[in-house]
Design an enzyme around this catalytic site. Structure first.
Site, short mmCIF file in Angstrom:
data_model
loop_
_atom_site.label_atom_id
_atom_site.label_comp_id
_atom_site.label_asym_id
_atom_site.label_seq_id
_atom_site.Cartn_x
_atom_site.Cartn_y
_atom_site.Cartn_z
N GLU A 97 0.87 -1.11 0.09
CA GLU A 97 0.24 -0.29 -0.22
C GLU A 97 0.73 1.20 0.38
O GLU A 97 1.87 1.24 0.74
CB GLU A 97 -1.11 -0.34 1.51
CG GLU A 97 -0.38 -0.10 2.43
CD GLU A 97 -1.40 0.21 3.95
OE1 GLU A 97 -1.46 0.86 4.16
OE2 GLU A 97 -2.00 -0.43 3.85
N CYS A 117 5.30 -6.90 8.23
CA CYS A 117 6.32 -5.42 9.06
C CYS A 117 6.31 -6.86 10.21
O CYS A 117 5.59 -7.80 11.14
CB CYS A 117 5.65 -4.47 9.58
SG CYS A 117 6.99 -4.12 10.58
N CYS A 124 0.37 -0.54 16.09
CA CYS A 124 0.05 -1.00 14.66
C CYS A 124 0.07 -1.74 13.43
O CYS A 124 -0.41 -2.77 13.76
CB CYS A 124 1.50 -0.23 14.25
SG CYS A 124 2.33 -0.31 12.30
N GLY A 166 5.86 -2.05 7.35
CA GLY A 166 7.51 -1.83 7.06
C GLY A 166 8.56 -1.05 8.16
O GLY A 166 7.90 0.17 8.27
N GLU A 167 9.74 -1.83 8.55
CA GLU A 167 10.33 -1.15 9.12
C GLU A 167 12.18 -0.84 8.07
O GLU A 167 12.60 -1.38 7.97
CB GLU A 167 11.26 -1.91 10.23
CG GLU A 167 12.72 -1.29 10.77
CD GLU A 167 12.82 0.09 11.38
OE1 GLU A 167 13.86 0.83 10.92
OE2 GLU A 167 11.76 0.31 12.34
N SER A 198 11.85 7.04 8.11
CA SER A 198 10.72 6.75 9.43
C SER A 198 11.44 5.31 10.23
O SER A 198 11.82 4.40 9.28
CB SER A 198 10.16 6.75 10.32
OG SER A 198 9.07 6.83 11.44
N SER A 221 10.70 7.19 15.51
CA SER A 221 9.12 6.44 16.02
C SER A 221 9.42 6.53 18.09
O SER A 221 9.72 5.51 18.01
CB SER A 221 8.62 5.60 16.19
OG SER A 221 8.25 5.60 14.26
N HIS A 223 6.97 7.61 21.06
CA HIS A 223 6.23 7.26 21.61
C HIS A 223 6.07 6.94 23.12
O HIS A 223 4.91 6.74 23.74
CB HIS A 223 5.14 6.11 21.19
CG HIS A 223 5.55 6.34 19.46
ND1 HIS A 223 4.83 7.31 18.81
CD2 HIS A 223 5.79 5.52 19.17
CE1 HIS A 223 5.09 6.58 17.71
NE2 HIS A 223 5.29 5.92 16.78
N ASN A 299 -4.92 7.11 15.81
CA ASN A 299 -5.66 6.71 14.36
C ASN A 299 -6.70 5.74 14.84
O ASN A 299 -5.57 4.29 14.33
CB ASN A 299 -4.78 6.71 12.89
CG ASN A 299 -5.82 7.74 11.49
OD1 ASN A 299 -6.67 7.21 11.62
ND2 ASN A 299 -5.38 7.21 10.24
N CYS A 342 -1.31 3.53 8.43
CA CYS A 342 -0.39 3.00 7.79
C CYS A 342 -0.80 1.33 7.76
O CYS A 342 -0.81 0.54 8.66
CB CYS A 342 1.36 2.85 7.54
SG CYS A 342 1.99 2.27 9.77
#
Length: 351
Positions: A97, A117, A124, A166-167, A198, A221, A223, A299, A342
């Protein structure tokens, strides 16, 4: 059957020239092909009119310039903010995507670096089903080119964020080649300062990226401001705790001079308290380097019960950071009505 032809989009211009030499083809043709792929952005070798017909035939037999195909049944445009989300299919049938976000300063494409991922961040959707595989440089590049085709009229992509599924730093070599190809002045010519990568904190690869001395933007990231809380959100933190991550960030800044952005997804009653805002301020101030915090209201994702804090709580958190001289923005929610977070669209289609 999987196509094993050489993807020309997996090659830098120098590599493409070397490939042509090994094949016994005129080397200058490589630059013409590069132009067709990235300036003209054609979909077929057959239409490359300044390439001799015999060479075009050999290229079509041995090579490909299409690494993914747009799934026309899965293109969604948000009527509220213009965000476009689309799904593409790789040669082996795996879905990937991509998201286009429209801003006053231009169009930004958010690309995926992996199909799925393995990082297992609890908030996520990308981690649903795990990682199927890394994406090749060409598969990442084609997301950018596909975004140009999906955009209406003469609009094009101005900025790239590698923040989709993905990372990115787990797919390090392919990522670096992708960056060099999209940055090439003879190709897409997207400046490194218009590209953001990222990561959730692969410390060794942050050191490697620092040594590349690229002028791209690095986003972390984060958080959470402490290991106890971050361990609950990001399993990787148990391997590379916050102090190791921040030491790597300091080296990255020293090598590149680029300010680092710290992403902070705000989750109601989990990491949104004023005490945590104060702790975050202290942690980042101690780095003694320019930083920016990007607050992201959570989200909604079907796989979790998390929700975003009320706007007043978000404002309080932001104001506390600002009062401690921390640069901060609150990311505007985009694409909520088109599965904008994502992994959401891919996860839904996979089900």
């Amino acid at each position: 059957m999987i196509n094993h032809k050489q993807s020309l989009k997996d090659l830098t211009l120098n590599e493409l020239q070397e490939y042509f030499s090994r094949k016994g083809w005129q080397q200058f043709r490589a630059k013409q092909i590069f132009d067709w792929m990235y300036i003209q952005q054609v979909d077929s070798i057959e239409v490359m009119s300044n390439i001799p017909k015999k060479l075009r035939q050999e290229l079509m037999e041995n090579c490909t310039i299409n690494d993914l195909e747009l799934d026309s049944n899965n293109i969604y445009t948000s009527p509220t903010d213009g965000t476009i989300k689309f799904l593409s299919v790789l040669k082996d049938g795996i879905g990937v995507e991509t998201t286009i976000m429209k801003y006053d300063y231009g169009n930004t494409v958010c690309i995926s670096s992996q199909a799925g991922c393995n990082m297992n961040c609890v908030f996520c959707a990308s981690t649903t089903g795990g990682k199927e595989r890394d994406l090749s440089p060409g598969e990442m590049i084609d997301q950018v080119l596909m975004a140009n085709k999906v955009l209406p009229g003469s609009e094009s992509i101005n900025n790239i964020v590698v923040m989709g599924s993905g990372e990115p730093l787990e797919n390090y070599q392919h990522l670096i080649k992708f960056l060099k190809i999209v940055n090439d002045g003879k190709g897409l010519n997207i400046g490194m300062r218009h590209i953001t990568v990222s990561t959730c904190g692969l410390v060794p690869e942050i050191y490697n990226l620092a040594e590349e001395e690229l002028q791209l933007n690095l986003a972390i990231s984060l958080h959470a401001p402490n290991d106890e809380l971050r361990n609950k959100l990001i399993p990787l933190n148990k391997i590379y705790p916050i102090h190791e991550l921040l030491e790597a960030c300091q080296v990255y800044f020293q090598k590149t001079g680029r300010r680092i952005t710290f992403e902070y997804v705000l989750i109601k009653d989990f990491n949104d308290s004023i005490d945590l805002a104060k702790e975050l301020s202290e942690t980042l101030t101690a780095l003694k380097m320019p930083v920016h915090v990007n607050l992201i209201p959570f989200n909604p994702v079907e796989e979790t019960k998390f929700t975003a804090p009320p706007s007043s709580r978000i404002s309080d958190f932001k104001n506390n950071l600002q009062s401690n001289n921390i640069g901060v923005t609150v990311r505007k929610e985009r694409g909520v009505d088109v599965d904008g977070a994502c992994g959401q669209l891919r996860s839904k289609v996979m089900r």
